[in-house]
Design an enzyme around this catalytic site. Structure first.
Site, PDB file in Angstrom:
ATOM      1  CD  GLU A   1      13.624  21.631  65.907  1.00  0.00           C
ATOM      2  OE1 GLU A   1      13.255  20.437  66.022  1.00  0.00           O
ATOM      3  OE2 GLU A   1      12.900  22.609  66.164  1.00  0.00           O
TER       4      GLU A   1
ATOM      5  CG  HIS B   1      16.378  12.373  51.572  1.00  0.00           C
ATOM      6  ND1 HIS B   1      17.191  13.469  51.346  1.00  0.00           N
ATOM      7  CD2 HIS B   1      17.209  11.319  51.681  1.00  0.00           C
ATOM      8  CE1 HIS B   1      18.454  13.074  51.318  1.00  0.00           C
ATOM      9  NE2 HIS B   1      18.496  11.766  51.526  1.00  0.00           N
TER      10      HIS B   1
ATOM     11  CG  MET C   1      18.056  22.272  47.131  1.00  0.00           C
ATOM     12  SD  MET C   1      17.610  20.617  47.736  1.00  0.00           S
ATOM     13  CE  MET C   1      18.744  19.610  46.817  1.00  0.00           C
TER      14      MET C   1
HETATM   15  C1  GAR Z   1      14.055  15.475  44.419  1.00  0.00           C
HETATM   16  O1  GAR Z   1      14.763  14.348  43.984  1.00  0.00           O
HETATM   17  C2  GAR Z   1      14.001  15.524  45.932  1.00  0.00           C
HETATM   18  O2  GAR Z   1      13.875  14.259  46.521  1.00  0.00           O
HETATM   19  C3  GAR Z   1      15.342  16.141  46.237  1.00  0.00           C
HETATM   20  O3  GAR Z   1      15.507  17.151  45.288  1.00  0.00           O
HETATM   21  C4  GAR Z   1      14.831  16.759  44.103  1.00  0.00           C
HETATM   22  C5  GAR Z   1      13.919  17.871  43.680  1.00  0.00           C
HETATM   23  O4  GAR Z   1      13.398  17.623  42.411  1.00  0.00           O
HETATM   24  N1  GAR Z   1      15.394  16.643  47.571  1.00  0.00           N
HETATM   25  C6  GAR Z   1      16.487  16.597  48.313  1.00  0.00           C
HETATM   26  O5  GAR Z   1      17.542  16.137  47.940  1.00  0.00           O
HETATM   27  C7  GAR Z   1      16.315  17.205  49.700  1.00  0.00           C
HETATM   28  N2  GAR Z   1      17.354  16.725  50.560  1.00  0.00           N
HETATM   29  P1  GAR Z   1      12.111  18.372  41.903  1.00  0.00           P
HETATM   30  O6  GAR Z   1      12.406  19.871  42.035  1.00  0.00           O
HETATM   31  O7  GAR Z   1      11.965  17.965  40.477  1.00  0.00           O
HETATM   32  O8  GAR Z   1      10.955  17.949  42.749  1.00  0.00           O
END
Ligand code: GAR
Length: 208
Positions: free
Chosen positions: A147, A114, A95
């Site tokens: 980036e 994503h 994040m």
């Molecule tokens: C997932 O849904 C991923 O796509 C999202 O966070 C979650 C992590 O879950 N990523 C984002 O939103 C990045 N912008 P996880 O820790 O169970 O893999």
């Protein structure tokens, strides 16, 4: 000599995408292996997943600024990857925006997952953004990291329908199931040398 592509996975939270990658890598025929799990969060569920799979793990303090990483943290992560011969960095729910040495060292060799069909609904809470916008189809995207925030060339997308009964939770769960398919698929394509990026367009060569 190990012919498998060495991965570093970087995760901040639960770690279910990391787990999907780790499970895929357990298969001898899968062309990649996970060299290290990196996290900015000492409480991340991903750490327990790494322990369960016997994968090396490291917590790197990325600094107090939410969504950002310090230059030192970026250098540390790049060094940890470099020392282990990592060929591909996989962001899995990391994040923070990647910048600095990690970005420089792994440009073109870093991918992210994503939970939305990019270029729609970038940034935080992609699933909520899609539901509130009222789209009929949502999904997930694996893309190269540049980036920008969720702006790099697109490698794999998977689509799910949105139903009238959906809540953020039910839609997120449906998307997550597709994420767990999309991410190993994207890693396999890269590890098999079947991916060529030309500007924004990513071409995938057939298996022959
Ligand atoms: C997932 O849904 C991923 O796509 C999202 O966070 C979650 C992590 O879950 N990523 C984002 O939103 C990045 N912008 P996880 O820790 O169970 O893999």
């Amino acid at each position: 000599m190990d012919k498998k592509l060495a991965l570093a996975v970087i995760a901040s939270g639960r770690g279910s995408n990391f787990e999907a990658l780790a499970a895929a890598c357990r298969d001898d025929r899968f062309p990649a292996r996970i060299a290290i799990l990196l996290t900015d969060n000492p409480e991340a569920g991903a750490l327990a997943v790494a322990e369960a799979f016997g994968i090396e793990r490291a917590v790197v303090d990325c600094g107090p600024k939410k969504g950002s990483m310090s230059p030192d943290a970026s250098e540390r992560m790049a060094a940890l990857c470099g020392e282990r011969g990592v060929g591909l960095v996989c962001l899995a729910g990391f994040m923070r925006i990647v910048k600095g040495e990690l970005m420089r060292a792994f440009r073109g060799r870093m991918i992210n997952i994503h939970p939305a069909l990019l270029p729609s609904f970038k940034g935080l809470d992609g699933q909520r953004q899609a539901l509130e916008y009222g789209v009929r189809y949502a999904g997930c995207t694996v893309h190269f990291v540049d980036e920008g925030v969720d702006t790099g060339p697109i490698l794999v997308q998977r689509v799910v329908p949105v139903s009238q009964e959906d809540t953020v939770e039910s839609l997120s769960a449906r998307i997550l199931a597709e994420e767990h398919i999309a991410y190993p698929m994207a890693v396999r394509l890269i590890a098999e040398g079947r991916v060529r990026a030309d500007g924004r367009r990513v071409f995938i060569h057939d298996d022959d």
